[in-house]
Design a protein around this motif. Structure first.
Motif, mmCIF file in Angstrom:
data_model
loop_
_atom_site.group_PDB
_atom_site.id
_atom_site.type_symbol
_atom_site.label_atom_id
_atom_site.label_comp_id
_atom_site.label_asym_id
_atom_site.label_seq_id
_atom_site.Cartn_x
_atom_site.Cartn_y
_atom_site.Cartn_z
ATOM 1 N N LEU A 44 0.687 -1.147 -0.071
ATOM 2 C CA LEU A 44 0.161 -0.119 -0.020
ATOM 3 C C LEU A 44 0.810 1.180 -0.127
ATOM 4 O O LEU A 44 0.538 2.265 -0.611
ATOM 5 N N LEU A 45 1.852 1.274 0.749
ATOM 6 C CA LEU A 45 2.897 2.283 0.651
ATOM 7 C C LEU A 45 3.521 2.642 -0.684
ATOM 8 O O LEU A 45 3.614 3.721 -1.008
ATOM 9 N N ALA A 46 3.740 1.575 -1.289
ATOM 10 C CA ALA A 46 4.276 1.558 -2.411
ATOM 11 C C ALA A 46 3.473 2.223 -3.513
ATOM 12 O O ALA A 46 3.772 3.032 -4.549
ATOM 13 N N CYS A 47 2.221 1.623 -3.286
ATOM 14 C CA CYS A 47 1.143 2.236 -4.307
ATOM 15 C C CYS A 47 1.179 3.623 -4.134
ATOM 16 O O CYS A 47 0.844 4.312 -4.977
ATOM 17 N N LEU A 48 0.985 4.303 -3.067
ATOM 18 C CA LEU A 48 0.927 5.751 -2.598
ATOM 19 C C LEU A 48 2.147 6.378 -3.247
ATOM 20 O O LEU A 48 1.889 7.599 -3.874
ATOM 21 N N ILE A 60 -1.977 10.806 -16.578
ATOM 22 C CA ILE A 60 -3.377 10.424 -16.297
ATOM 23 C C ILE A 60 -3.233 9.003 -16.204
ATOM 24 O O ILE A 60 -4.010 8.478 -15.080
ATOM 25 N N LEU A 61 -2.867 8.169 -17.146
ATOM 26 C CA LEU A 61 -2.894 6.787 -16.890
ATOM 27 C C LEU A 61 -2.175 6.116 -15.792
ATOM 28 O O LEU A 61 -2.864 5.453 -15.085
ATOM 29 N N GLY A 62 -1.216 6.832 -15.257
ATOM 30 C CA GLY A 62 -0.468 6.270 -14.310
ATOM 31 C C GLY A 62 -1.268 6.789 -12.894
ATOM 32 O O GLY A 62 -1.246 5.866 -11.943
ATOM 33 N N THR A 63 -1.739 8.098 -12.913
ATOM 34 C CA THR A 63 -2.572 8.234 -11.927
ATOM 35 C C THR A 63 -3.676 7.379 -11.536
ATOM 36 O O THR A 63 -4.290 6.889 -10.570
ATOM 37 N N LEU A 64 -4.483 7.061 -12.750
ATOM 38 C CA LEU A 64 -5.530 6.222 -12.877
ATOM 39 C C LEU A 64 -5.172 4.811 -12.188
ATOM 40 O O LEU A 64 -5.903 4.062 -11.330
ATOM 41 N N LEU A 65 -4.261 4.047 -12.744
ATOM 42 C CA LEU A 65 -3.799 3.061 -12.409
ATOM 43 C C LEU A 65 -3.266 2.953 -11.100
ATOM 44 O O LEU A 65 -3.367 1.956 -10.293
ATOM 45 N N GLY A 66 -2.549 4.020 -10.401
ATOM 46 C CA GLY A 66 -2.260 4.043 -9.197
ATOM 47 C C GLY A 66 -3.406 4.146 -8.122
ATOM 48 O O GLY A 66 -3.137 3.638 -7.119
ATOM 49 N N LEU A 67 -4.512 4.745 -8.562
ATOM 50 C CA LEU A 67 -5.613 4.785 -7.597
ATOM 51 C C LEU A 67 -6.317 3.490 -7.579
ATOM 52 O O LEU A 67 -6.535 2.996 -6.519
ATOM 53 N N ILE A 68 -6.311 2.837 -8.860
ATOM 54 C CA ILE A 68 -6.814 1.495 -8.772
ATOM 55 C C ILE A 68 -6.004 0.503 -7.828
ATOM 56 O O ILE A 68 -6.339 -0.482 -6.983
ATOM 57 N N ALA A 69 -4.624 0.821 -7.870
ATOM 58 C CA ALA A 69 -3.833 -0.056 -6.916
ATOM 59 C C ALA A 69 -4.018 0.230 -5.713
ATOM 60 O O ALA A 69 -3.850 -0.684 -4.707
ATOM 61 N N ILE A 70 -4.184 1.622 -5.153
ATOM 62 C CA ILE A 70 -4.280 1.865 -3.962
ATOM 63 C C ILE A 70 -5.564 1.354 -3.342
ATOM 64 O O ILE A 70 -5.456 0.799 -2.165
#
Length: 98
Positions: A44-48, A60-70
């Motif tokens: 979770l910390l790595a995703c953040l 935008i794509l990285g932010t969206l994928l990061g949000l899904i990972a979080i």
């Protein structure tokens, strides 16, 4: 890094994780889940961190994928602690409950 290298690393990690978990006896799965919750917290910390880096670069794509990972990592941590809590409640005696 190239996307193909990241995909290869993901596939190798997935296969290795499957092989390791598959060899653990079923009696040890639940006690080991408590320790795995700590690793989920690290995930979770790595995703953040990765999402913060994506937001900083404006992707935008990285932010969206990061949000899904979080979201998925948070569900994993909360559910893992919930299952562990239920498991530990099974070992309390009737005196402890009163």
């Amino acid at each position: 890094m190239h996307w193909s290298l990241l995909i290869i690393i993901f596939i190798v990690a997935m296969l290795l994780g499957y092989k390791i978990i598959n060899r653990v006896p079923s009696l040890l799965h639940t006690p080991l889940m408590s320790g795995m919750n700590a690793f989920s917290g690290v995930t979770l910390l790595a995703c953040l961190s990765a999402t913060a880096a994506a937001v900083a670069t404006g992707g935008i794509l990285g932010t969206l994928l990061g949000l899904i990972a979080i979201i998925l990592a948070t569900i994993n941590v909360v559910a893992g602690f919930g299952v562990t809590d239920r498991m530990l409640k099974m070992f309390h005696s009737k005196k402890d409950k009163e």
